[in-house]
Design a protein around this motif. Structure first.
Motif, mmCIF file in Angstrom:
data_model
loop_
_atom_site.group_PDB
_atom_site.id
_atom_site.type_symbol
_atom_site.label_atom_id
_atom_site.label_comp_id
_atom_site.label_asym_id
_atom_site.label_seq_id
_atom_site.Cartn_x
_atom_site.Cartn_y
_atom_site.Cartn_z
ATOM 1 N N ALA A 287 0.843 -1.191 0.000
ATOM 2 C CA ALA A 287 0.000 0.000 0.000
ATOM 3 C C ALA A 287 0.878 1.241 0.000
ATOM 4 O O ALA A 287 2.078 1.182 0.276
ATOM 5 N N GLN A 288 0.269 2.356 -0.301
ATOM 6 C CA GLN A 288 1.009 3.612 -0.334
ATOM 7 C C GLN A 288 1.464 4.015 1.071
ATOM 8 O O GLN A 288 0.823 3.675 2.063
ATOM 9 N N PRO A 289 2.558 4.763 1.159
ATOM 10 C CA PRO A 289 3.108 5.137 2.461
ATOM 11 C C PRO A 289 2.327 6.256 3.139
ATOM 12 O O PRO A 289 1.485 6.923 2.528
ATOM 13 N N LEU A 290 2.621 6.457 4.410
ATOM 14 C CA LEU A 290 2.070 7.562 5.199
ATOM 15 C C LEU A 290 3.020 8.756 5.106
ATOM 16 O O LEU A 290 4.200 8.609 4.786
ATOM 17 N N THR A 291 2.497 9.944 5.428
ATOM 18 C CA THR A 291 3.336 11.148 5.450
ATOM 19 C C THR A 291 2.937 12.047 6.612
ATOM 20 O O THR A 291 1.747 12.268 6.851
ATOM 21 N N LEU A 292 3.931 12.559 7.325
ATOM 22 C CA LEU A 292 3.710 13.507 8.414
ATOM 23 C C LEU A 292 4.087 14.897 7.916
ATOM 24 O O LEU A 292 5.271 15.218 7.778
ATOM 25 N N ASN A 293 3.089 15.725 7.636
ATOM 26 C CA ASN A 293 3.338 17.116 7.252
ATOM 27 C C ASN A 293 3.532 17.979 8.493
ATOM 28 O O ASN A 293 2.926 17.702 9.541
ATOM 29 N N VAL A 294 4.342 19.028 8.389
ATOM 30 C CA VAL A 294 4.507 19.953 9.508
ATOM 31 C C VAL A 294 4.493 21.389 8.997
ATOM 32 O O VAL A 294 4.836 21.666 7.846
ATOM 33 N N LEU A 295 4.075 22.294 9.862
ATOM 34 C CA LEU A 295 4.153 23.719 9.573
ATOM 35 C C LEU A 295 5.429 24.275 10.203
ATOM 36 O O LEU A 295 5.785 23.916 11.332
ATOM 37 N N ALA A 296 6.095 25.124 9.461
ATOM 38 C CA ALA A 296 7.347 25.713 9.945
ATOM 39 C C ALA A 296 7.390 27.191 9.586
ATOM 40 O O ALA A 296 6.653 27.650 8.705
ATOM 41 N N THR A 297 8.246 27.924 10.260
ATOM 42 C CA THR A 297 8.488 29.318 9.909
ATOM 43 C C THR A 297 9.929 29.468 9.449
ATOM 44 O O THR A 297 10.822 28.731 9.889
ATOM 45 N N VAL A 298 10.126 30.419 8.569
ATOM 46 C CA VAL A 298 11.471 30.763 8.103
ATOM 47 C C VAL A 298 11.657 32.270 8.293
ATOM 48 O O VAL A 298 10.692 33.027 8.359
ATOM 49 N N GLU B 28 6.464 6.919 5.427
ATOM 50 C CA GLU B 28 6.534 5.734 6.283
ATOM 51 C C GLU B 28 5.946 4.565 5.495
ATOM 52 O O GLU B 28 4.770 4.579 5.124
ATOM 53 N N TYR B 29 6.759 3.565 5.257
ATOM 54 C CA TYR B 29 6.402 2.483 4.342
ATOM 55 C C TYR B 29 5.882 1.242 5.075
ATOM 56 O O TYR B 29 6.283 0.949 6.199
ATOM 57 N N GLY B 30 4.980 0.523 4.383
ATOM 58 C CA GLY B 30 4.520 -0.774 4.871
ATOM 59 C C GLY B 30 3.686 -0.733 6.127
ATOM 60 O O GLY B 30 3.697 -1.683 6.915
ATOM 61 N N VAL B 31 2.918 0.343 6.332
ATOM 62 C CA VAL B 31 2.133 0.510 7.556
ATOM 63 C C VAL B 31 0.641 0.331 7.238
ATOM 64 O O VAL B 31 0.113 0.984 6.340
ATOM 65 N N LYS B 32 -0.025 -0.523 7.985
ATOM 66 C CA LYS B 32 -1.476 -0.687 7.867
ATOM 67 C C LYS B 32 -2.143 0.280 8.845
ATOM 68 O O LYS B 32 -1.853 0.243 10.050
ATOM 69 N N PRO B 33 -3.043 1.140 8.377
ATOM 70 C CA PRO B 33 -3.622 2.145 9.270
ATOM 71 C C PRO B 33 -4.553 1.579 10.332
ATOM 72 O O PRO B 33 -4.934 2.307 11.256
#
Length: 485
Positions: free
Chosen positions: A233-244, A302-307
């Motif tokens: 299955a497709q991987p998971l992704t953790l998005n984050v907000l940041a400031t520059v 993140e690969y190979g993770v079942k939700p």
């Protein structure tokens, strides 16, 4: 309240009625003898031991207990992400008494708790257009495209709350569905767990908008997950907000809303991360501008993770957060335009691309995308292409995103039948848990289509509940006409 429902699960709330009330009890004790103490309510009681259970070997036999069965809704929606909110608002506007449950502390799911921040396939009529217009009215949508744009997650939270309040949706947060029970071949009731303990709920129609198909699975529906040929299955992704410190210094690294120059930009971002001594898990690390000097960092896979595996999801979330912070610190250490880079928010939930696909009365398939399928009961027109992220780290190194063998996707319809469960009556689906195959899901899973399917499911559920019929007995032509009035 209605009838009593027998279930074989104990009360799992953190505290029971009558237990000491922590800080308030302490304050009462401290003020004993004063006028202030007399004014405070006494929240104390006798200790109530849990019921006895059978502990034999490696099995815990839970005792049967009875739950009051709430019967105050025509439509119950489980999951308050983009699909769930759309379903609940649509059902309530159609005159149905509607309840909306979500396990998070806010509405919006991946939009808010997941900090997605980026919307695709949103150029549609109905609630999609209304949401976009209301984001514009508060200056919270950024970009020049109607179909895809960046939004501000905190503004999205309050906007969705306003939509539900205006429509009369009864919202319950921090409440997850934990069991489902049939009455013959029909879904009769669900059980939730929350700060109020275990509660049972009955309604004529239920909608699974959990994303991962939790309600459908609990109700005993058949479902599919991942690629049927490989099991991946497709991987998971953790998005984050940041400031520059100065977003203008990152101009050549930013992916804009029209995605022109996107590939070149992500290649430059990847080179910078590697210059910081880190090889990112995602082959196309992306930076989206959000507002002023706030940016979205999409650096992780993140690969190979079942939700539906809690341990795996927990481990993936911890790994992802660790990786994102390592990348942020590595980039900041480079100095220059990275000086002052700081993460300001990580999501409550890691982003999930694939969950269960509940079996419906129609399965949206790869051929539908190739031929541009049309249906008389179409609830959504999909224009997004196939977007399959590499299922393993090794594949990511060779090809991060592939198209499932579909050279060109033609706009195609999602029919109402794909939103109606095949194996149990009275249950509908909305969002990415609708009935479809692996390749089609990689196209319709984006949130513009989640809203459209939610809006259609909510309307049909309301009509079915009000008329005392099942969702598959509703005439979509009539339902659609009511939505357009």
């Amino acid at each position: 309240m209605g009838a009593i429902m027998k279930v074989s699960h104990p009360d799992s709330a953190g505290t029971r009625a009558g237990a000491p009330a922590g800080r308030r009890a302490f304050l009462q004790a401290a003020l004993t003898g004063s006028a202030a103490a007399a004014a405070l309510p006494r929240l104390t009681g006798c200790a109530t031991p849990p019921p006895a259970c059978g502990l034999r070997g490696g099995v815990l036999r839970e005792p049967v207990r009875e739950l009051p069965l709430r019967d105050d809704a025509d439509v119950i929606v489980c999951g308050a992400g983009p699909a769930g909110v759309a379903a609940a608002v649509s059902a309530a506007r159609a005159g149905a008494r509607t309840r909306l449950f979500d396990r998070h502390g806010c509405l919006g799911g991946v939009w808010t708790a997941g900090l997605l921040t980026w919307i695709f396939d949103f150029k549609k009529e109905g609630l999609t257009r209304e949401i976009a217009d209301r984001l514009d009215a508060r200056g919270a949508r950024h970009g020049t495209q109607a179909a895809m744009f960046v939004y501000e997650p905190e503004e999205m939270k309050i906007l969705l709350e306003e939509l539900c309040e205006e429509a009369g949706v009864r919202v319950r947060l921090q409440t997850g569905v934990t069991a489902a029970y049939r009455d013959g071949g029909r879904l009769g009731a669900i059980v939730t767990e929350s700060r109020s303990g275990r509660e049972a709920w009955r309604a004529p129609v239920f909608i699974d908008a959990t994303g991962d198909g939790d309600l459908g699975a609990l109700a005993g529906c058949g479902w599919d997950f991942g690629n049927p040929e490989t099991g991946e299955a497709q991987p998971l992704t953790l998005n984050v907000l940041a400031t520059v410190r100065d977003v203008a210094l990152l101009r050549d690294l930013l992916s804009q809303d029209d995605l022109k120059g996107h590939v070149a930009a992500v290649q430059r971002v990847k080179a910078e991360i590697r210059r910081a001594g880190i090889d990112p898990s995602y082959g196309m690390p992306t930076i989206f501008p959000v507002r002023d000097h706030v940016v979205l960092l999409m650096f992780n896979h993140e690969y190979g993770v079942k939700p539906y595996d809690a341990d795996a999801m927990t481990a993936a979330t911890l790994r992802a957060r660790k990786e994102i912070f390592a990348i942020m610190r590595g980039l900041r250490a480079l100095g220059g335009r990275w000086d002052g880079l700081q993460i300001v928010a990580t999501p409550e939930q890691i982003g999930v691309r694939e969950g269960r696909r509940i079996h419906g009365r129609y399965t949206v398939a790869k051929n539908d995308l190739v031929t541009g399928a049309r249906h008389d009961d179409a609830v959504a027109r999909v224009t997004f292409g196939v977007d399959i992220h590499a299922a393993t780290r090794a594949k990511n190194e060779k090809q991060t995103i592939e198209r499932g063998g579909v050279a060109r996707t033609l706009p195609y319809d999602i029919p109402l039948r794909a939103l109606i469960a095949k194996d149990v009556d009275g249950l509908m689906m909305a969002g990415r848990c609708i009935s479809g195959d692996f390749v089609a899901h990689a196209s319709y899973r984006v949130t513009g289509n989640a809203v459209a399917t939610g809006e259609g499911a909510g309307r049909v559920a309301a009509l079915a509940a009000r008329r005392g019929c099942l969702p598959h007995e509703v005439d979509w032509t009539e339902a659609k006409k009511g939505m357009q009035e």
